[in-house]
Scaffold this motif. Sequence first.
Motif, short mmCIF file in Angstrom:
data_model
loop_
_atom_site.label_atom_id
_atom_site.label_comp_id
_atom_site.label_asym_id
_atom_site.label_seq_id
_atom_site.Cartn_x
_atom_site.Cartn_y
_atom_site.Cartn_z
N ASP A 1 -18.16 18.18 1.46
CA ASP A 1 -17.03 17.24 1.64
C ASP A 1 -16.18 17.14 0.37
OD1 ASP A 1 -17.90 16.66 4.17
OD2 ASP A 1 -18.75 14.70 3.68
N ARG B 1 -22.58 14.81 1.93
CA ARG B 1 -22.42 16.24 2.21
C ARG B 1 -21.64 16.85 1.04
NH1 ARG B 1 -21.67 18.28 7.75
NH2 ARG B 1 -19.74 19.15 6.93
N LYS C 1 -12.25 13.61 10.15
CA LYS C 1 -13.19 13.91 11.25
C LYS C 1 -12.94 15.30 11.82
CE LYS C 1 -14.19 9.19 12.72
NZ LYS C 1 -14.15 8.20 13.84
N ASN D 1 -18.44 22.15 10.92
CA ASN D 1 -19.66 22.24 11.73
C ASN D 1 -19.64 23.43 12.67
OD1 ASN D 1 -20.76 19.92 10.58
ND2 ASN D 1 -19.95 18.56 12.14
N GLU E 1 -14.40 17.82 9.40
CA GLU E 1 -15.85 17.84 9.53
C GLU E 1 -16.28 18.64 10.77
OE1 GLU E 1 -19.63 14.73 9.91
OE2 GLU E 1 -17.61 13.98 9.45
#
Length: 592
Positions: free
Chosen positions: A508, A505, A7, A14, A10
């Motif tokens: 990833d 994604r 997380k 972002n 990610e």
Amino acid sequence: MKGFDAKFIEELKNKNDIVDTVGRYVHLEQRGGNFWGRCPFHHEKTASFSVNSTDQFYYCFGCHKSGDVISFIMEIESLDFNDAVRYLAEKANVPLPEIKYDDEKVKEQKEKRQRLISCMRETALFYVKTLRSGSGAKHLEYALGRKLTPDTILKFGMGASPDFNSLPAHLKSKGYTNEEIVSSGACGEKDGRCFDWMGKRLVIPLVDQFGNVISFAGRRIDGIKEQKYINTKESSIFSKGKTFFNINNLKKLKNEKGLDSVIIVEGHLDVVSLVQAGIENVVASMGTALTKDQARILKRYTDKVFISYDGDASGQKATIRGLEILSEEGIEVKVVSMPEGLDPDDVIKTHGVEGYKLLLSEAKLLIDFKIEVLKRSLDLKTVDGKRKFVSGAVKIIKESPSPAEQEDLLKTVRNLTGVTLEALKRELYASPESQQVEAKTETPMFTDNTGDRSTLASRFVLSAYLFGKPYAMETDINGIEFGLPVHKEIKDYILQKIKLGEKPRFSDLYELVSDEDKDELSRIAGMEAEENKKVDQTTYFSDCVRTIKLDKINSEIEKLNGLFKSETDTEKRREIAKELSQKLAQKNKLTK
């Protein structure tokens, strides 16, 4: 995920848009749905480097490198995964969580690295304390005699080595082992005994962009010219070709005041002298030829660089190559012509800061400097010298893409040699090199798609699912069996996302697949990056799915045929024949 929670990674991605990040190193232009530029990882004249803003990955059609924003920073800044994450977190002002290692070996390596960095920091503190003590009196006297101020000495963390034995003894008293002391680069080892590399020298630490002491430079203070300057040896935490002296202060300068340009010099004391004189945007290249890694580091700070090496012949040759490397990275570069035999420190002492600034204002572009160096190497008063100069100068002028610049330079050659402009133009345009017309910039085709039919089909199918193509959503990926382990791993990732009701994604995957499988991931990325795809992608997708299934069935039929031939039991042969018949029926259905 290499010590970080998924997380967090990610969130980090972002907050670090790949187009913005790549754009700090590469000039990008939007064309179609992607952004294009010249690849920073290999030399090229046309833009083959594609950045996908929607799916946050890059792909180069030339060298076939691909990756996400983290792998881009790893590659271009020569950082490992954790340092790249640390860099991006700092850029986005995201606090770093505690690193948790799943692999004990990785944990051990990271802890070892931190021990070496800690050892170097303790070494730097030892040198600083020595300089301020009675043992460093002569070193301090020498530094002040070089007109260095106390503030400058403090700014650069300068110190003193009293002898060859005190430092190793001090480090051992702090709990560092012989292996750590030597591996860090702080000391050498001979006949099982550690000794201080900087023994009896004035010492200047090299600090990286993260504030870690990674190396030292030492200057003799006894007046003997032999080995006047030395550096500690390269180590796992220090590579000459991947850093600059004063890069830490340059980073602070950029953050606090901004940077218009950067000056590169050869020596540590050249940097110290210029900074003390008020010219702060300066680094030293560690006394070696510039490398691509160093050029990429500079690109992070500025688009304009002055190279200010010593004014001797070897310095000029190094200057030319340095300019070429920087130019290849898209940096505007100029060379400062230093007076013969002088370095920047000498110029500051003899002509003052204004004298050095005058040299900066007269800095020449690479092509002008090349012609100037060629002129200095030949006697233009002789026929042979003049001919060689004209031939060499015309070859240099051919490197310019601008007809206007070419004509201006030809006039310079005319004025120096007396050869007519018409004759020089004939010489210039007579070469096949000058007649070549650069090909029109086009989106290049994907040329690295190697593998058998099933592998090629698998890449296209996986690409379609990963990038959310409508025609892929109509087919259940559960019913497709992929052959390569990495393809199966990607399928599992897609299924996991579908189960969670989330979109896959592609970026990833760069943190999920192993390093050995990154090439295969690049080939899948190339499928999406390519804009010259099949006209009817829906039909092509169906054909690929059929190819994968047929390949699987053919493999099973071949296996059953082998079993049937080797089996002697009648009942078992009947069972195999029945299964074989079913597989043949499935194959027949697929081939209709």
